[in-house]
Scaffold this active site. Structure first.
Site, short mmCIF file in Angstrom:
data_model
loop_
_atom_site.label_atom_id
_atom_site.label_comp_id
_atom_site.label_asym_id
_atom_site.label_seq_id
_atom_site.Cartn_x
_atom_site.Cartn_y
_atom_site.Cartn_z
CD GLU A 390 -2.77 -1.31 -0.13
OE1 GLU A 390 -2.92 -0.31 -0.87
OE2 GLU A 390 -3.22 -2.43 -0.42
CG HIS A 393 -1.08 1.11 -4.48
ND1 HIS A 393 -1.04 0.93 -5.83
CD2 HIS A 393 -1.55 -0.05 -3.96
CE1 HIS A 393 -1.46 -0.30 -6.12
NE2 HIS A 393 -1.77 -0.92 -5.00
#
Ligand SMILES: [Zn+2]
Length: 601
Positions: A390, A393
């Site tokens: 994550e 991202h």
């Protein structure tokens, strides 16, 4: 047992700070009301674009502002609702945001047709006009769609047909979510327990083979009972794709689906061809796994179970975050410095709290705030790896937002999983070094990567092949029936897994449980993204400063270029099979390492 945290009891340092988006719910309400008004005012610009350059600039820039404001309104409502999904106020705000989004869609519906109706050469000139620099990506994609855009009346008819074409997906969702009952199955404790599709994977992870087998057979047979209906629905989906593609003058449904990403059909074909070349190595991996699991025959339901070495990584969020920063050190000092802000500045909502949304995601679509990350952190390897994923991202959004203007900062799905997967591979490689000499740790780490390869590169490519074949059949007027679809899917499984596994007859029904087939030609992006990430991570770890610089440049590009071109900037050319072949070479290397580890006493 630990007491369950709630939003009231969780330490605020480990929650995200949404006040960067809006200071309060009242501020959100005001922004919401203002945006609605702006949408109505925007609709009044309909019919003005033909009056010239200034009018076009006004319309485009105001539309971009509306979209950005909508992202802000939506993200805040979504994040608040996700904190505790049972709070009525935030459910209401999220529903309001969704309906405002469709209202704005209607307010702005005139823009694209009016742009495309401008005299030939107008859009080309605007793309080169410095005043339109912020909007060049949007103008380019409008121009690209022009040859496949029809007259106003025809477009109206297609929009009306759109609802009908969506019927198979709606019916499929209802059938499989609401109407289907997979019955009961035996759990690890020997007791009968309810079987659902969402729980299948946890049963397939069981070390009790009878549990795996029962859950698998019950699931496949459960779908099989609805097989005629599901086949008819899927045939409807495929025919709708073919109809839309033909109506818009594409050569095939696949060409139409790939067109907006500027991806040629050769990329798709060369992915399949290259992955076929790796099937021998996949079989070798599965044979090693079979032996290690002590099985004389490996069935389809044996594939998911992990080889348990008793090793896991148990880190609280502080340790996990430090490990993440060390793992991404090859990306450069400034990357580490920027990423290190995430925890102290509260970009991350760390812990599971009562009624919080499950899973994990990153949201980077509010341009002038930091990105945000939702986790449900657990002290496991998976928890650590999810954090790295994550944050991949998040940092991609961070650099794109910092570098690109609002209108072209958001990256496309085609490149979205590259930065996240790259970070996961950096983590694996870092931990493999840290735990050198620790056989249990190495088996777990390498085994994890191999499974990631199997489920992302091989499995998704097999899916991609299936949907391509199905569309080709429809385009050749061959009937798509339960028998023809199941036979095709079974044959593909034989091709991919037949070298090492007993391809059980039940697997013929497995395609029926893949909801992604109702977003046609989508899953291949998982495989290409993964392969690109592998090639890039290997380049970064080679220590070549040019490769690192290229990758760092890629992180700043947002949605400013066509995705294939962005990846070329990063250093991988997906229009050739080379990155896929390189990724498969890495897979073969890992299989070798794995086999060596398991052979050790
Ligand atoms: Zn992701």
């Amino acid at each position: 047992m630990e007491q369950e945290l709630t939003r009231a009891t969780v330490d605020p340092h480990y929650t995200w700070d949404v006040t960067r988006i809006y200071a309060s719910d009242e501020a959100w309400e005001q922004a919401y009301a203002a945006l609605r008004e702006d949408g109505k005012a925007f609709a009044a610009l309909a019919g003005t674009l033909s009056s010239g350059r200034e009018a076009i600039l006004t319309a485009i820039s105001r539309y971009a502002k509306l979209e950005a404001a909508m992202s802000r309104v939506y993200c805040y409502a979504m994040m608040k609702q996700n904190e505790d999904t049972t709070v009525g106020k935030y459910q209401g705000m999220l529903a309001q945001a969704a309906s405002l989004a469709s209202e704005l869609g209607a307010d702005g519906a005139f823009l694209m047709p009016e742009l495309l109706a401008l005299p030939d050469g107008t859009l080309e000139a605007l793309i080169d006009d410095p005043d339109f620099a912020e909007y060049d990506a949007m103008l380019r994609s409008a121009l690209r769609m022009k040859p496949h855009t029809l007259t106003a009346r025809e477009e109206q008819l297609l929009a009306m047909a759109g609802d009908v074409c969506g019927a198979p997906e709606n019916a499929y969702d209802l059938l499989t979510d609401a109407d289907m009952d997979l019955g009961m199955t035996r759990g690890d404790d020997g007791k009968k327990t309810k079987l659902t599709d969402a729980r299948l994977l946890s049963f397939l992870n069981s070390h009790d083979r009878a549990v795996r087998k029962a859950a698998y057979v019950n699931t496949m047979n459960g779908y099989g009972k609805l097989g005629n209906a599901i086949s008819a629905l899927y045939a409807g989906q495929v025919k709708a794709d073919v109809f839309m593609a033909k109506a818009r003058g594409y050569e095939s449904a696949r060409q139409a689906a790939l067109y907006p990403d500027e991806v040629g059909e050769d990329v798709y074909d060369s992915l399949i061809e290259a992955v076929h070349g790796g099937i021998g190595t996949l079989s070798e991996y599965l044979r090693i796994k079979k032996e290690q699991l002590g099985l004389s025959v490996m069935h389809m339901y044996d594939m998911y179970v992990d080889i348990d070495t008793g090793f896991d990584i148990r880190m609280d969020i502080g340790e996990a975050f430090d490990t993440f920063l060390k793992a991404v050190a090859p990306l450069g000092e400034d990357y580490v410095k920027d990423a290190s802000r995430a925890l102290p500045e509260r970009w991350i909502d760390v812990y599971e709290t009562k009624n919080k949304r499950g899973g994990a995601y990153s949201c980077g679509s509010v341009h002038d705030t930091t990105p945000y990350v939702l986790l449900n952190h657990k002290k496991t390897y998976d928890g650590l790896s999810t954090l790295c994923h994550e944050m991949g991202h998040a940092m991609h959004s961070f650099y794109s937002n910092k570098t690109q203007p609002e209108a072209k900062a958001e990256y496309t799905i085609f490149v979205a999983e590259v930065a996240s997967t790259c970070n996961e591979i950096l983590l694996s490689e870092y931990l493999m070094k840290q735990y050198e000499g620790n056989r249990e740790a190495q088996i777990m780490l390498v085994g994890n990567l191999l499974e990631h390869f199997r489920t992302t590169v091989f499995r998704q490519t097999m899916f991609a092949e299936f949907e391509h074949k199905a569309h080709r059949m429809a385009e050749a007027d061959k009937p798509l029936t339960k028998d023809s679809l199941c036979e095709m899917y079974y044959d593909l499984n034989k091709l991919y897994y037949g070298g090492a596994c007993k391809v059980d007859k039940e697997v013929a029904n497995e395609w029926m449980r893949i909801p992604h087939f109702y977003s046609s030609f989508y899953v291949y992006k998982y495989a290409t993204g993964f392969c690109a990430a592998v090639a890039l991570a290997r380049g970064i770890l080679s220590g070549d400063p040019e490769k690192l610089a290229a990758y760092r440049k890629f992180l700043t590009l947002g949605g400013s270029m066509p995705p294939i071109e962005e990846l070329k900037v990063a250093g991988v050319d997906m229009s050739t099979p080379q990155p896929v072949c390189e990724a498969l070479d890495y897979f073969a290397e890992l299989v070798g390492v794995y086999s060596g580890l398991l052979a050790e006493e």
